[in-house]
Design a protein around this motif. Sequence first.
Motif, PDB file in Angstrom:
ATOM      1  N   HIS A  34      -6.964 -26.934  23.499  1.00  7.00           N
ATOM      2  CA  HIS A  34      -7.977 -26.221  22.722  1.00  7.00           C
ATOM      3  C   HIS A  34      -9.342 -26.846  22.960  1.00  7.00           C
ATOM      4  O   HIS A  34      -9.429 -28.001  23.365  1.00  7.00           O
ATOM      5  CB  HIS A  34      -7.729 -26.381  21.219  1.00  7.00           C
ATOM      6  CG  HIS A  34      -6.381 -25.975  20.751  1.00  7.00           C
ATOM      7  ND1 HIS A  34      -6.152 -24.769  20.151  1.00  7.00           N
ATOM      8  CD2 HIS A  34      -5.186 -26.627  20.756  1.00  7.00           C
ATOM      9  CE1 HIS A  34      -4.871 -24.689  19.794  1.00  7.00           C
ATOM     10  NE2 HIS A  34      -4.267 -25.793  20.166  1.00  7.00           N
ATOM     11  N   HIS A  81      -2.335 -25.900  14.795  1.00  5.15           N
ATOM     12  CA  HIS A  81      -3.440 -25.638  15.724  1.00  5.15           C
ATOM     13  C   HIS A  81      -3.348 -24.280  16.399  1.00  5.15           C
ATOM     14  O   HIS A  81      -4.335 -23.780  16.919  1.00  5.15           O
ATOM     15  CB  HIS A  81      -3.480 -26.735  16.809  1.00  5.15           C
ATOM     16  CG  HIS A  81      -2.144 -26.959  17.471  1.00  5.15           C
ATOM     17  ND1 HIS A  81      -1.797 -26.352  18.649  1.00  5.15           N
ATOM     18  CD2 HIS A  81      -1.070 -27.690  17.083  1.00  5.15           C
ATOM     19  CE1 HIS A  81      -0.567 -26.722  18.967  1.00  5.15           C
ATOM     20  NE2 HIS A  81      -0.086 -27.519  18.045  1.00  5.15           N
ATOM     21  N   HIS A 172      -4.853 -22.269  24.458  1.00  6.30           N
ATOM     22  CA  HIS A 172      -4.757 -21.435  23.260  1.00  6.30           C
ATOM     23  C   HIS A 172      -4.970 -19.966  23.646  1.00  6.30           C
ATOM     24  O   HIS A 172      -4.343 -19.063  23.107  1.00  6.30           O
ATOM     25  CB  HIS A 172      -5.815 -21.899  22.245  1.00  6.30           C
ATOM     26  CG  HIS A 172      -5.520 -21.523  20.835  1.00  6.30           C
ATOM     27  ND1 HIS A 172      -6.393 -21.780  19.809  1.00  6.30           N
ATOM     28  CD2 HIS A 172      -4.452 -20.900  20.262  1.00  6.30           C
ATOM     29  CE1 HIS A 172      -5.858 -21.327  18.669  1.00  6.30           C
ATOM     30  NE2 HIS A 172      -4.697 -20.800  18.922  1.00  6.30           N
ATOM     31  N   ASP A 182     -10.212 -20.420  23.878  1.00  7.72           N
ATOM     32  CA  ASP A 182     -10.224 -21.829  24.287  1.00  7.72           C
ATOM     33  C   ASP A 182      -8.968 -22.203  25.069  1.00  7.72           C
ATOM     34  O   ASP A 182      -7.915 -21.614  24.854  1.00  7.72           O
ATOM     35  CB  ASP A 182     -10.390 -22.740  23.062  1.00  7.72           C
ATOM     36  CG  ASP A 182      -9.305 -22.532  21.995  1.00  7.72           C
ATOM     37  OD1 ASP A 182      -8.942 -21.372  21.732  1.00  7.72           O
ATOM     38  OD2 ASP A 182      -8.817 -23.540  21.444  1.00  7.72           O
TER      39      ASP A 182
END
Length: 298
Positions: A34, A81, A172, A182
Amino acid sequence: MLGILKHRLTGPAVSFRATPNVGGALRPRYLLLHYTAGRTLESAAESLCTKKPQGNASAHIVLGRDGRIVQLAPFNAVTWHAGVSQWNGLDGLNHHAIGIELDNAGLLHREGERCVSWFGKAYPDSEVVVAEHRFGGGLQPWHHYTEVQIERALQLCELLVAHYGLEDVLGHEDVARGRKLDPGPAFPLAAVRARALGRGADVPVRLVVVAPRLNIRSGPAAEHPKLAPALKRGTELLLLEPRDRWSRVAVVGDTDLEGWVCNDFVTRQAATRSGPAVLSRTQRAVPLPTRATPRTPR
Ligand SMILES: [Zn+2]
């Protein structure tokens, strides 16, 4: 040298700060990269260690622009995340992936001559990469990653893949397609992935130009300037950095020519020196989209 002891990183410039934002036990299968879209390593770590009414976020690692690493949770604990995400038939990658956040301001926007982050900081040209995201959107300014940060990310990926037998290194953007951008085009994800998985370094992949003429450009989009007269059909290329739509290549022969070509107009050359096992591994590491009918050279 980085190492892992009891699911914690060891090595120089590594520190640990426990985040309360953790779930249950994790048996990682993937590595997910990320960008923080934040100001600094410290501000990102602070945010990922804070409980928030609007929803808690965390990751296992935050990697600074100077190469410093802050680990926020052991690698055998779930962190938050990935959000809504899918990959390879799996839903919710938090339960399957180690998360690494790279300190980076992310996608910038133009205000007059300046490139500015969402939080209002302007970045000099030397810290901006103008590129198109592999999922489109046209040329846009992105905050660059430092060399030491990329090198450290690579070490981290190699170590984690080897230690946990991870199946893949993903962005991601891969697992939350259309929702997340990202780590974005400023990060050499394909190259890091290929090296971390131990593929790519085995045998150089050779490509051949299949269009009558193919332009070689200074960047991965048709807007970038041509570096030389168009390459002729049959020209052999060495694959340096594969991406979804364009690849960085070196022209085989006595030139120093390196640049970007559109994947639609090249094809993989059958390997002659390498065995089939090695070739298939390399092919898996660097898939190039194939198109039946080449269009006009770009
Ligand atoms: Zn992300």
